[in-house]
Motif scaffolding. Structure first.
Motif, mmCIF file in Angstrom:
data_model
loop_
_atom_site.group_PDB
_atom_site.id
_atom_site.type_symbol
_atom_site.label_atom_id
_atom_site.label_comp_id
_atom_site.label_asym_id
_atom_site.label_seq_id
_atom_site.Cartn_x
_atom_site.Cartn_y
_atom_site.Cartn_z
ATOM 1 N N GLY A 130 84.944 -62.866 150.614
ATOM 2 C CA GLY A 130 86.311 -63.358 150.581
ATOM 3 C C GLY A 130 87.314 -62.249 150.346
ATOM 4 O O GLY A 130 86.957 -61.073 150.186
ATOM 5 N N ALA A 131 88.592 -62.624 150.313
ATOM 6 C CA ALA A 131 89.670 -61.644 150.227
ATOM 7 C C ALA A 131 89.628 -60.847 148.926
ATOM 8 O O ALA A 131 89.753 -59.619 148.928
ATOM 9 N N VAL A 132 89.451 -61.538 147.802
ATOM 10 C CA VAL A 132 89.439 -60.841 146.516
ATOM 11 C C VAL A 132 88.212 -59.948 146.405
ATOM 12 O O VAL A 132 88.294 -58.805 145.935
ATOM 13 N N ARG A 133 87.070 -60.450 146.861
ATOM 14 C CA ARG A 133 85.841 -59.653 146.784
ATOM 15 C C ARG A 133 85.974 -58.366 147.598
ATOM 16 O O ARG A 133 85.577 -57.286 147.146
ATOM 17 N N GLN A 134 86.540 -58.458 148.800
ATOM 18 C CA GLN A 134 86.733 -57.254 149.609
ATOM 19 C C GLN A 134 87.711 -56.291 148.938
ATOM 20 O O GLN A 134 87.505 -55.072 148.948
ATOM 21 N N SER A 135 88.759 -56.842 148.347
ATOM 22 C CA SER A 135 89.746 -55.981 147.686
ATOM 23 C C SER A 135 89.143 -55.259 146.491
ATOM 24 O O SER A 135 89.368 -54.058 146.292
ATOM 25 N N LEU A 136 88.374 -55.982 145.680
ATOM 26 C CA LEU A 136 87.774 -55.362 144.502
ATOM 27 C C LEU A 136 86.738 -54.311 144.888
ATOM 28 O O LEU A 136 86.530 -53.332 144.175
ATOM 29 N N THR A 137 86.093 -54.508 146.037
ATOM 30 C CA THR A 137 85.074 -53.559 146.486
ATOM 31 C C THR A 137 85.688 -52.303 147.091
ATOM 32 O O THR A 137 85.253 -51.181 146.789
ATOM 33 N N PHE A 138 86.708 -52.473 147.932
ATOM 34 C CA PHE A 138 87.222 -51.339 148.701
ATOM 35 C C PHE A 138 88.566 -50.806 148.209
ATOM 36 O O PHE A 138 88.940 -49.686 148.545
ATOM 37 N N PHE A 139 89.289 -51.610 147.418
ATOM 38 C CA PHE A 139 90.596 -51.160 146.915
ATOM 39 C C PHE A 139 90.664 -51.353 145.404
ATOM 40 O O PHE A 139 91.696 -51.741 144.853
ATOM 41 N N ALA A 140 89.555 -51.069 144.728
ATOM 42 C CA ALA A 140 89.446 -51.373 143.299
ATOM 43 C C ALA A 140 90.478 -50.628 142.463
ATOM 44 O O ALA A 140 90.936 -51.121 141.436
ATOM 45 N N ASN A 141 90.861 -49.441 142.883
ATOM 46 C CA ASN A 141 91.834 -48.661 142.114
ATOM 47 C C ASN A 141 93.272 -48.931 142.542
ATOM 48 O O ASN A 141 94.196 -48.225 142.143
ATOM 49 N N GLY A 142 93.443 -49.971 143.375
ATOM 50 C CA GLY A 142 94.777 -50.306 143.851
ATOM 51 C C GLY A 142 95.259 -49.434 144.982
ATOM 52 O O GLY A 142 96.408 -49.545 145.418
ATOM 53 N N ARG A 143 94.391 -48.576 145.486
ATOM 54 C CA ARG A 143 94.762 -47.648 146.558
ATOM 55 C C ARG A 143 94.293 -48.192 147.905
ATOM 56 O O ARG A 143 93.110 -48.479 148.095
ATOM 57 N N HIS A 217 95.212 -57.541 147.154
ATOM 58 C CA HIS A 217 94.329 -58.673 147.426
ATOM 59 C C HIS A 217 94.514 -59.193 148.845
ATOM 60 O O HIS A 217 93.546 -59.575 149.506
ATOM 61 N N LEU A 218 95.744 -59.198 149.326
ATOM 62 C CA LEU A 218 95.977 -59.648 150.692
ATOM 63 C C LEU A 218 95.403 -58.653 151.698
ATOM 64 O O LEU A 218 94.954 -59.040 152.779
ATOM 65 N N ALA A 219 95.382 -57.373 151.333
ATOM 66 C CA ALA A 219 94.780 -56.364 152.212
ATOM 67 C C ALA A 219 93.295 -56.640 152.410
ATOM 68 O O ALA A 219 92.754 -56.434 153.503
ATOM 69 N N GLY A 220 92.617 -57.122 151.371
ATOM 70 C CA GLY A 220 91.216 -57.496 151.517
ATOM 71 C C GLY A 220 91.047 -58.637 152.502
ATOM 72 O O GLY A 220 90.116 -58.639 153.321
ATOM 73 N N GLY A 221 91.950 -59.614 152.453
ATOM 74 C CA GLY A 221 91.906 -60.716 153.405
ATOM 75 C C GLY A 221 92.201 -60.258 154.817
ATOM 76 O O GLY A 221 91.603 -60.745 155.786
ATOM 77 N N LEU A 222 93.131 -59.306 154.953
ATOM 78 C CA LEU A 222 93.453 -58.763 156.274
ATOM 79 C C LEU A 222 92.248 -58.042 156.867
ATOM 80 O O LEU A 222 91.914 -58.237 158.050
ATOM 81 N N ALA A 223 91.579 -57.216 156.068
ATOM 82 C CA ALA A 223 90.402 -56.500 156.561
ATOM 83 C C ALA A 223 89.308 -57.475 156.982
ATOM 84 O O ALA A 223 88.638 -57.282 158.010
ATOM 85 N N LEU A 224 89.146 -58.534 156.203
ATOM 86 C CA LEU A 224 88.132 -59.540 156.533
ATOM 87 C C LEU A 224 88.474 -60.231 157.847
ATOM 88 O O LEU A 224 87.610 -60.424 158.712
ATOM 89 N N LEU A 225 89.745 -60.584 158.018
ATOM 90 C CA LEU A 225 90.162 -61.257 159.251
ATOM 91 C C LEU A 225 90.015 -60.327 160.452
ATOM 92 O O LEU A 225 89.609 -60.766 161.536
ATOM 93 N N CYS A 226 90.327 -59.045 160.276
ATOM 94 C CA CYS A 226 90.144 -58.080 161.368
ATOM 95 C C CYS A 226 88.680 -58.031 161.801
ATOM 96 O O CYS A 226 88.366 -58.064 162.999
ATOM 97 N N GLY A 227 87.771 -57.940 160.821
ATOM 98 C CA GLY A 227 86.350 -57.891 161.143
ATOM 99 C C GLY A 227 85.872 -59.153 161.825
ATOM 100 O O GLY A 227 85.068 -59.107 162.772
#
Length: 270
Positions: A130-143, A217-227
């Protein structure tokens, strides 16, 4: 009523929901109980989804949640979540339409994909992604940077590929979730937020998110939707203001034996 509790973001590495999030959730449910007591609805169904399916301390929280709300909480599987999502979308778009449709629901830590024709469901797949899981995995430092974003897209695509979902080449799919609606709002800012999201729109959002380094968090959802759109060859995704909650209301109506016309819309959703 709508209260943001963000249980999924509070899951720690051991799969436990933290106490602060649980207190927020119980306080929120107590507010909902006051509203329900005042409204006195004929039927109530309360469902819990992916965050509580994954939480190791869900068995302690769910009884307390039921007491706070005054109604039992039904912990549903991913397939049931997908069924309710599709039910809401089908009745909003028109259950009598026999054309095949793909409905997707990107949540915080799970994603449901449903293929159906009219009111008939043909296939449901639920992914622990999901969106939050992807964000915490790939953008954990907020970057949010190009390398991290592209890695998140590849990871998402590989998860959908491993499932062998099979159905590809969709001209249009329907996004029954806040993630898709929020992304459409960003992509079509100042325009029609209900317009379809194309791959070109997603590419523009990717660049904007990397440049601004906001909305992690929305960036994680965007990456998921792109994939997902890449893997299933989806040309565009249309946001739909219907999903699990709308489907749960339709389900209650059907269980009560009420006559429901295929194009009826008791919530006034357009």
């Amino acid at each position: 009523m709508c209260e943001k509790v963000e249980l999924s973001a509070s899951l720690d590495e051991d799969g436990m929901l933290d106490s602060a999030a649980l207190r927020r959730a119980l306080a929120c449910l107590a507010q909902f109980r006051s509203a329900l007591d005042a409204w006195k609805p004929h039927a109530v169904r309360v469902v819990a989804t992916a965050a509580l399916r994954m939480a190791r301390n869900a068995s302690l929280f769910l009884p307390a949640a039921g007491r706070a709300l005054g109604h039992p909480v039904d912990l549903i599987a991913g397939d049931e979540a997908g069924r309710l999502v599709y039910l809401g979308v089908a009745n909003t778009l028109g259950a009598a339409d026999p054309a095949p449709r793909l409905v997707l629901d990107i949540g915080s830590i799970s994603t449901e994909l449903v293929i159906g024709e009219g009111a008939m469901i043909r296939r449901i797949e639920s992914f622990a992604l999901g969106a939050v899981r992807q964000s915490l995995t790939f953008f954990a430092n907020g970057r949010i940077d190009a390398a991290g974003f592209d890695a998140a897209v590849r990871s998402s695509r590989s998860r959908f590929a491993e499932a062998g979902f099979g159905a590809r080449g969709w001209h249009m799919a329907y996004g029954a979730c806040g993630t898709v609606r929020a992304l459409a709002g960003h992509a079509h800012r100042g325009g029609n937020a209900g317009a379809p999201l194309t791959r070109a729109d997603l590419a523009g959002l990717r660049d904007a998110f990397i440049a601004s380094r906001q909305d992690v968090h929305l960036a994680g959802g965007l990456a998921l939707l792109c994939g997902l759109m890449d893997e299933l060859e989806i040309a565009a995704v249309t946001p739909v203001a219907a999903g699990l909650r709308v489907g749960a209301l339709w389900d209650l109506r059907q269980r009560a034996g009420a006559a429901v016309g295929p194009l009826a819309n008791p919530l006034g959703i357009v």
